[in-house]
Scaffold this active site. Sequence first.
Site, PDB file in Angstrom:
ATOM      1  N   TYR A 278     -17.202  17.491 -13.846  1.00  0.00           N
ATOM      2  CA  TYR A 278     -17.505  16.231 -14.026  1.00  0.00           C
ATOM      3  C   TYR A 278     -18.583  15.720 -12.837  1.00  0.00           C
ATOM      4  O   TYR A 278     -18.497  16.004 -11.720  1.00  0.00           O
ATOM      5  CB  TYR A 278     -16.315  15.321 -14.003  1.00  0.00           C
ATOM      6  CG  TYR A 278     -16.491  13.820 -13.986  1.00  0.00           C
ATOM      7  CD1 TYR A 278     -16.927  13.213 -15.115  1.00  0.00           C
ATOM      8  CD2 TYR A 278     -16.430  12.975 -12.770  1.00  0.00           C
ATOM      9  CE1 TYR A 278     -17.265  11.628 -15.320  1.00  0.00           C
ATOM     10  CE2 TYR A 278     -16.669  11.790 -12.829  1.00  0.00           C
ATOM     11  CZ  TYR A 278     -16.991  10.823 -13.891  1.00  0.00           C
ATOM     12  OH  TYR A 278     -17.330   9.607 -14.095  1.00  0.00           O
TER      13      TYR A 278
ATOM     14  N   ARG B 225       1.073  -1.120   0.079  1.00  0.00           N
ATOM     15  CA  ARG B 225       0.013  -0.082   0.039  1.00  0.00           C
ATOM     16  C   ARG B 225       0.850   1.190  -0.003  1.00  0.00           C
ATOM     17  O   ARG B 225       0.566   2.318  -0.477  1.00  0.00           O
ATOM     18  CB  ARG B 225      -0.966   0.116   1.167  1.00  0.00           C
ATOM     19  CG  ARG B 225      -1.636   1.377   1.302  1.00  0.00           C
ATOM     20  CD  ARG B 225      -2.842   1.468   2.382  1.00  0.00           C
ATOM     21  NE  ARG B 225      -2.750   0.416   3.506  1.00  0.00           N
ATOM     22  CZ  ARG B 225      -2.227   0.719   4.583  1.00  0.00           C
ATOM     23  NH1 ARG B 225      -1.340   1.799   4.558  1.00  0.00           N
ATOM     24  NH2 ARG B 225      -1.842  -0.222   5.418  1.00  0.00           N
TER      25      ARG B 225
ATOM     26  N   ASP C  66      -8.298  19.683 -13.283  1.00  0.00           N
ATOM     27  CA  ASP C  66      -8.504  18.620 -13.791  1.00  0.00           C
ATOM     28  C   ASP C  66      -8.315  18.644 -14.953  1.00  0.00           C
ATOM     29  O   ASP C  66      -9.054  19.143 -15.986  1.00  0.00           O
ATOM     30  CB  ASP C  66     -10.209  18.250 -13.361  1.00  0.00           C
ATOM     31  CG  ASP C  66     -10.464  16.812 -13.996  1.00  0.00           C
ATOM     32  OD1 ASP C  66      -9.892  16.093 -14.925  1.00  0.00           O
ATOM     33  OD2 ASP C  66     -11.438  16.210 -13.367  1.00  0.00           O
TER      34      ASP C  66
ATOM     35  N   LYS D 153      -9.305   7.693 -18.915  1.00  0.00           N
ATOM     36  CA  LYS D 153      -9.612   8.145 -20.223  1.00  0.00           C
ATOM     37  C   LYS D 153      -8.487   8.159 -21.148  1.00  0.00           C
ATOM     38  O   LYS D 153      -7.889   7.215 -21.660  1.00  0.00           O
ATOM     39  CB  LYS D 153     -10.092   9.787 -19.884  1.00  0.00           C
ATOM     40  CG  LYS D 153     -11.195   9.749 -18.918  1.00  0.00           C
ATOM     41  CD  LYS D 153     -12.205   8.823 -19.085  1.00  0.00           C
ATOM     42  CE  LYS D 153     -13.309   8.558 -17.655  1.00  0.00           C
ATOM     43  NZ  LYS D 153     -13.661  10.030 -16.868  1.00  0.00           N
TER      44      LYS D 153
HETATM   45  C1  LIG Z   1     -13.956  10.051 -15.699  1.00  0.00           C
HETATM   46  C2  LIG Z   1     -13.647  11.401 -14.971  1.00  0.00           C
HETATM   47  C3  LIG Z   1     -13.450  11.938 -13.560  1.00  0.00           C
HETATM   48  C4  LIG Z   1     -13.376  10.567 -12.849  1.00  0.00           C
HETATM   49  O1  LIG Z   1     -12.580   9.517 -12.912  1.00  0.00           O
HETATM   50  P1  LIG Z   1     -12.872   8.035 -12.694  1.00  0.00           P
HETATM   51  O2  LIG Z   1     -11.588   7.581 -13.056  1.00  0.00           O
HETATM   52  O3  LIG Z   1     -14.125   7.463 -13.640  1.00  0.00           O
HETATM   53  O4  LIG Z   1     -13.094   8.037 -11.169  1.00  0.00           O
HETATM   54  C5  LIG Z   1     -13.167  13.189 -13.324  1.00  0.00           C
HETATM   55  N1  LIG Z   1     -12.921  13.881 -13.873  1.00  0.00           N
HETATM   56  C6  LIG Z   1     -13.274  13.876 -15.486  1.00  0.00           C
HETATM   57  C7  LIG Z   1     -12.945  15.144 -16.014  1.00  0.00           C
HETATM   58  C8  LIG Z   1     -13.644  12.732 -15.940  1.00  0.00           C
HETATM   59  O5  LIG Z   1     -14.015  12.635 -17.346  1.00  0.00           O
END
Ligand SMILES: *Cc1c(COP(=O)(O)O)cnc(C)c1O
Length: 381
Positions: free
Chosen positions: A98, A46, A169, A194
């Site tokens: 998001y 961890r 983000d 993504k």
């Molecule tokens: C998908 C997404 C998240 C969250 O991520 P996960 O891997 O699904 O937990 C946060 N911000 C944006 C812009 C996203 O597209």
Amino acid sequence: MKPETLAIHGGQSPEPVTGAVMPPVFQTSTYAQKGVAKHTGYEYARTQNPTREKLEAAMASLEGGTDGVSFGSGCAATSAIQHMLDAGDRVVSGDDIYGGTWRLFTKVFARQGVHYDFVDFTRVAPEDAIPEGTKLVWLESPTNPLLKVADIRALSARAKQIGALVVVDNTFATPIFQRPLELGADMVLHSTTKYIGGHSDVVGGTVVTGDPKLAEDLRFIQNSVGAVPGPWDTWLTLRGIKTLAVRMQRHQENARALVDWLLAHDRIARVWYPTHESHPHYAVATSQMSGFGGMVSFELDADLATAERFCESTRLFTLAESLGGVESLIELPAAMTHASVPPEVRAEIGIADGLVRASVGIEHIDDLVEDIDQALARAFG
Ligand SMILES: *Cc1c(COP(=O)(O)O)cnc(C)c1O
């Protein structure tokens, strides 16, 4: 080094024991110690894992930071940053972030005493958007699904004035096209699920910073809260990163070609792509981004039923949520990703019933255009 080179070599060196060019998957929960409290730098998985460290180093190098800290998902990475706050702290966040981030803020961390305000950073002046006493500023740029662009430089400068931290983000733009730390942000967050992973086969999240104190705090939370990614997932994500630059260039090429085609089509009312001259935030977008990837939103001149028929008629574009993989996806925000947003709020922020969001993949553009063309023909009968 340039991003294309960093994606392959950034923070990466052959494994020291065997010379393996790709890092092995260290599938272990603990490490043998040489004597009592004499370990090799690795005690428990961890806390430390060599495969995870390679991913973290690659992400730090791509974003121009010193430290990457990886988590089991983008939402876990978002949570880690909230865990740095105390009850009573004030956060200012973009108002069209998001959905999962919004849910975490309003339904989990608000209950623990963190105060969240939501503003449209593209409409409110930085001084008004970020009042004195703000602890953290949460920026998503470009946003989802209208690809609105916030001025990261101006907002970071304002935050610095009053001692607030800025998180960007950067999931949509990726470090290939936007590096928020260079624009003044303190931390960059990725859902590596993504574009970073890029193949729709792994979930993960990483936070990058260039500030040693923030890095130490994030590592403390990574280990204490324990939302760490598994070694196979970090390995798969690293594998994806190797091709990030070429994928992003192809996503961009295809997206731009599709945008031009859509703009010329008489059934399309509007198209949104932040680095295209037609986007309302084109100037600020091109001042802070060197390009953009495969996210394109467009509004059909149609009602919900027609838009649904369109989304159900594509053959190559798969009808699905999520984004950023090599394959093209399509979705209808009003009925899918943003269905939980009340209709009057959707109307106010510009999410029409005919709004379609596409994640343009890296297939051949002719096939993609042909697919959209035939789906439009079927939808409009
Ligand atoms: C998908 C997404 C998240 C969250 O991520 P996960 O891997 O699904 O937990 C946060 N911000 C944006 C812009 C996203 O597209």
